[in-house]
Design a protein around this motif. Structure first.
Motif, mmCIF file in Angstrom:
data_model
loop_
_atom_site.group_PDB
_atom_site.id
_atom_site.type_symbol
_atom_site.label_atom_id
_atom_site.label_comp_id
_atom_site.label_asym_id
_atom_site.label_seq_id
_atom_site.Cartn_x
_atom_site.Cartn_y
_atom_site.Cartn_z
ATOM 1 N N ALA A 317 0.999 -1.012 0.375
ATOM 2 C CA ALA A 317 -0.172 -0.407 0.100
ATOM 3 C C ALA A 317 0.746 1.380 -0.237
ATOM 4 N N VAL A 318 0.491 2.116 -1.117
ATOM 5 C CA VAL A 318 1.384 3.662 -0.966
ATOM 6 C C VAL A 318 -0.073 3.964 -1.603
ATOM 7 N N HIS A 319 0.474 5.386 -0.965
ATOM 8 C CA HIS A 319 -0.073 6.319 -1.746
ATOM 9 C C HIS A 319 0.239 7.879 -2.517
ATOM 10 N N VAL A 320 -0.772 7.329 -3.952
ATOM 11 C CA VAL A 320 0.150 8.246 -4.959
ATOM 12 C C VAL A 320 -0.437 9.186 -5.188
ATOM 13 N N PRO A 321 0.014 10.728 -5.074
ATOM 14 C CA PRO A 321 -0.649 11.796 -4.805
ATOM 15 C C PRO A 321 -1.393 12.099 -6.436
ATOM 16 N N LEU A 322 -2.290 13.231 -6.471
ATOM 17 C CA LEU A 322 -2.811 13.722 -7.862
ATOM 18 C C LEU A 322 -2.182 13.435 -9.082
ATOM 19 N N PRO A 323 -1.824 13.534 -10.466
ATOM 20 C CA PRO A 323 -1.114 14.431 -11.172
ATOM 21 C C PRO A 323 -0.816 15.533 -11.303
ATOM 22 N N THR A 324 0.344 15.761 -10.865
ATOM 23 C CA THR A 324 0.066 17.439 -11.269
ATOM 24 C C THR A 324 -0.335 18.155 -12.627
ATOM 25 N N LEU A 325 -0.213 19.633 -12.884
ATOM 26 C CA LEU A 325 -1.114 20.121 -14.203
ATOM 27 C C LEU A 325 -0.681 20.088 -15.195
ATOM 28 N N ALA A 326 0.555 19.761 -14.590
ATOM 29 C CA ALA A 326 1.139 20.240 -16.049
ATOM 30 C C ALA A 326 1.151 18.089 -16.943
ATOM 31 N N GLU A 327 1.506 17.188 -16.125
ATOM 32 C CA GLU A 327 0.766 16.411 -16.248
ATOM 33 C C GLU A 327 -0.208 15.630 -16.558
ATOM 34 N N GLY A 328 -1.474 16.532 -16.093
ATOM 35 C CA GLY A 328 -2.641 16.484 -16.910
ATOM 36 C C GLY A 328 -2.777 16.990 -17.656
ATOM 37 N N ALA A 329 -1.851 18.075 -18.287
ATOM 38 C CA ALA A 329 -1.848 18.973 -19.398
ATOM 39 C C ALA A 329 -1.295 17.736 -21.046
#
Length: 823
Positions: A317-329
């Motif tokens: 179990a690891v916590h993966v954060p939300l993608p950054t805005l650049a990774e989303g674009a």
């Protein structure tokens, strides 16, 4: 095309793919079974596609012309439309993506198409144009008599191939490819709603497509950088923009399958601002959130599974954060890092093929994994692929993002592998030409990226399949690529085959000049190889080209020069050459008229019978087209008949410039035209007579100052002075031409006497400087008078005839000089 008789099925797979067993062992054409020979009808020709020696072409025999094709029924059109959709992927069916906030655009498009209007749907890549076209197609099924036709304009810059595709979709054509005239006549009768996705042409090409199908209503989907239609096309413009914030959140929740958290909602708002609300970005964002949930073990069912089932996914179990805005674009790199290894290998192949992804049946052989066919569904769910016609391509911007992180480093190796695989697959006897045509873009991409040896092998096997499937645009492209690769590899026999096929293709499309060039090249190469069968096939096709050229020349005769329409009605407008030697005797030339030898042409006026000028002969077309001299003819009794004679008369060897003409009195007789030689002789004789007379006059004046009793009194002082002065200025001029014999009587001018009285001195004009009689001079040094001297000219016999007055003498002298001045 049915399977060739005698061919076993042990190498064929149910899904249409091929086993990864040694494709190079059956790479040569024909090694997998007998060669496929297909007979087609191409316009007015019967074409036999022969993969061994080259295609054979001949005119259709009488009675074998194909009948007029009939239109397909509704059921046949539905089956054809389903075949034009992308192939179904293995595994469970993927849920349909929602189409939010497009109801207004859909209703407007359906309303315009129902009125028969053509619409251009413009939107950036990833705006959902294809999904909107699918929704419109369902609403327009019963609007037109021929239903709805789906076409793909990707890679088509000209309307020719699109018209042939439309014709094959609506008509039961079979193995027939009509000529251009028949094609335009048939597509003009089609009444359908045509949905053309991925349009790449505009301007005059788009106008030609729409003029050829006036009964069709078009829905054209294009990007903003596509060339705009012309102003006269009358196409409605509908722009497709991005989605609103609420629509973006709805699309994202549908992709994730759960409600969004506050943090994810804020992240989605920022993403909408950065991506301008493009639906493709939120499909990819939904894939990122699903992968994040899997990595965070948010699904409770994962705890019940045995460890090691999903080896590629970490179990801790690891916590993966939300993608950054650049990774989303730009999410291609992050999405590709979280898919399976087979999917990443498929992405490398797609990058090597310019964004084209092969059919999922080919991926097990290309990747080396028997379950690699499931990678297409995985990539499509992540938004990395988009459907284009009957195949899939990398989505907009994905190829660039993957190449930046190293997915294009092995492009040459991947392209070589794909080329060798397709060379084996297209040459297999169990693969029908229609399946090869469906893979045309991937085959052409592999051909462009492979080495010369693999390119020659692939072009040699794929070209007959493209020809048999009537996909002739791909046929021409693969032939040209194969000819260039064969030239670089030094394969003369293969190069001759490609040029022969190019010549046959050009002949079928009525490009006779290109057909002659290609066939002559092929015949020359095969003659160097002593290939008798190939040479015979090439000469037969070349003879057919010659026949078509002859028929075309007979249909349009060459341009001929005809007589002017006004030649018979107005003969004075016709200009003909008049030789000087053949000129008839005419009346005296009026004052200021040029000599006959100086006029290069003469305008012949209409004259009456009996006149001395030759009448005009009616000019025919044959006479006008003959060589007509337009330069003066010198000393020639007949008109010149050769070009050398014309130039000889126009440019003599010793040209002499003519001095300006002196004024000619009306009473002086004019020399006959065309008698230049006689005039020169007469002038020389006159000069001798004048010289002799001058000598005699000086001798008489020196012996006796008194004039003789029976002759006119001559005062030599004014004459000698004026002659000396004149001789200095023009002593080199030719001598004047006096008349040979004095006229018996001349018309005297008013105030003058007709003839002087014998024995008396005529009246003379007093000199401005009267001087006494000059001293006697020895006769050995006489003074020669000038040609313009006022000395009276003695007669040829030397007798003392009456001398005319000074005025008459000057007039006679001017008259004698004028012939010389005319020369």
């Amino acid at each position: 095309m049915d399977r060739t008789q005698g061919q076993t099925e042990q190498h064929e797979q149910p899904d249409g793919g091929s086993a990864p067993a040694a494709p190079t062992a059956a790479a040569a054409p024909g090694t997998a079974g007998p060669a496929r020979v297909v007979s087609l009808t191409a316009g007015e020709f019967a074409l036999t596609v022969n993969p061994v020696d080259g295609s054979e072409i001949e005119p259709l025999r009488p009675g074998t012309e194909p009948a007029r094709p009939a239109k397909r029924a509704a059921g046949a059109r539905a089956a054809r439309t389903a075949a034009a959709r992308p192939p179904a992927l293995p595994g469970p069916a993927a849920p349909a993506r929602p189409l939010p906030a497009r109801e207004e655009e859909r209703e407007r498009l359906v309303r315009l198409l129902g009125r028969g209007r053509s619409v251009r749907l413009t939107g950036p890549s990833g705006s959902g144009r294809t999904a909107l076209l699918d929704a419109v197609a369902d609403r327009c099924a019963g609007l037109a008599p021929d239903g709805v036709v789906r076409l793909s304009g990707y890679g088509h810059q000209q309307p020719g191939e699109l018209l042939h595709t439309l014709y094959a979709t609506v008509y039961e054509a079979g193995q027939q490819r009509p000529g251009r005239a028949e094609l335009l006549a048939r597509v003009r009768e089609i009444g359908a709603v045509v949905l053309l996705d991925d349009l790449e042409m505009g301007g005059t090409a788009l106008d030609e497509l729409m003029r050829a199908t006036p009964e069709c209503a078009y829905l054209l989907a294009a990007t903003p950088d596509t060339r705009a239609p012309s102003d006269d096309s009358h196409i409605e413009e509908v722009f497709l923009g991005g989605l609103g914030k609420a629509d973006c959140l709805e699309l994202l929740e549908a992709g994730v399958g759960r409600p969004l958290t506050d943090e994810e909602t804020a992240w989605a708002g920022d993403l909408r601002f950065a991506s301008e609300g493009l639906p493709l970005r939120f499909v990819q964002a939904a894939a990122l959130l699903r992968q994040r949930d899997e990595l965070n073990h948010s699904d409770e069912d994962d705890e019940e599974e045995e460890p090691g089932v999903f080896e590629e996914r970490p179990r801790d179990a690891v916590h993966v954060p939300l993608p950054t805005l650049a990774e989303g674009a730009a999410p291609a790199e992050l999405l590709a890092s979280r898919v399976s290894e087979s999917a990443r290998a498929a992405l490398r192949i797609a990058c090597a093929l310019g964004g084209e992804l092969p059919h999922h049946a080919h991926l097990p052989a290309l990747v080396g994994d028997t379950h690699a066919d499931t990678a297409v569904a995985e990539l499509l769910a992540c938004g990395l692929l988009t459907p284009v016609g009957t195949r899939y391509r990398l989505a907009s911007g994905v190829a660039r993002q993957l190449e930046e992180v190293g997915y294009g480093d092995t492009a040459s190796e991947e392209a070589r592998t794909a080329a060798r695989h397709y060379a084996w697959w297209t040459g297999h006897a169990s693969v029908v030409p229609e399946r090869v045509a469906a893979e045309a873009d991937a085959v052409l991409a592999a051909l462009a990226g492979a080495d010369v040896v693999a390119a020659v092998l692939l072009a040699r096997t794929a070209a007959p399949a493209f020809a048999a499937s009537l996909h002739w645009e791909a046929w021409e492209r693969v032939l040209r690529s194969g000819a260039e690769a064969a030239r670089k590899a030094g394969e003369v026999a293969e190069q001759a085959y490609f040029h022969h096929e190019l010549g046959v293709l050009a002949l079928c499309e009525e490009r006779l000049d290109r057909a002659r060039a290609e066939l002559e090249t092929s015949i020359g190469l095969r003659g160097a190889l002593a290939d008798k069968r190939g040479t015979v096939a090439g000469r037969r096709a070349l003879a057919l080209v010659v026949d078509r050229e002859t028929a075309g020349a007979a249909a349009s005769p060459p341009l001929r020069l005809e007589a002017p329409a006004a030649a018979a009605a107005a003969p004075e407008a016709v200009t003909v050459a008049t030789p000087a030697a053949a000129a008839p005797k005419a009346a005296p030339v009026p004052k200021g008229a040029p000599a006959a030898s100086e006029a290069p042409t003469t305008k012949v006026p209409p004259v009456a019978r009996g006149a001395r000028v030759a009448p005009v002969v009616p000019v025919s077309a044959e006479a006008v087209t003959r060589m007509t001299p337009v330069v003066p003819v010198i000393g020639r009794s007949e008109a010149p008949t050769t070009l050398s004679e014309v130039f000889e008369d126009a440019f003599p060897l010793n040209p002499k410039p003519a001095p300006p003409a002196a004024p000619r009195p009306a009473t002086a007789p004019a020399p006959a035209p065309g008698r230049r030689r006689l005039v020169l002789l007469a002038g020389a004789g006159a000069l001798a007579v004048v010289t002799l007379g001058t000598v005699v006059s000086l001798a008489l004046s020196s012996s006796d100052t008194a004039p003789p009793a029976q002759g006119p009194a001559v005062s030599a002082t004014p004459s000698v002075t004026e002659s000396a002065t004149t001789g200095v200025t023009s002593g080199n001029d030719p001598a004047p031409e006096p008349p040979v014999s004095a006229p018996p009587a001349e018309t005297s001018e008013p105030g003058q006497s007709a003839a002087p009285t014998p024995g008396r001195s005529p009246a003379r004009t007093p000199s401005r400087r009267p001087s006494p009689t000059p001293p006697k001079s020895p006769p050995a040094t006489p003074v020669s008078p000038a040609p313009t001297s006022a000395e009276p000219s003695p007669t040829a016999t030397g007798t003392g005839e009456p001398t005319p007055t000074a005025t008459t003498t000057q007039t006679g002298t001017a008259t004698a000089v004028s012939p010389v001045a005319d020369r």
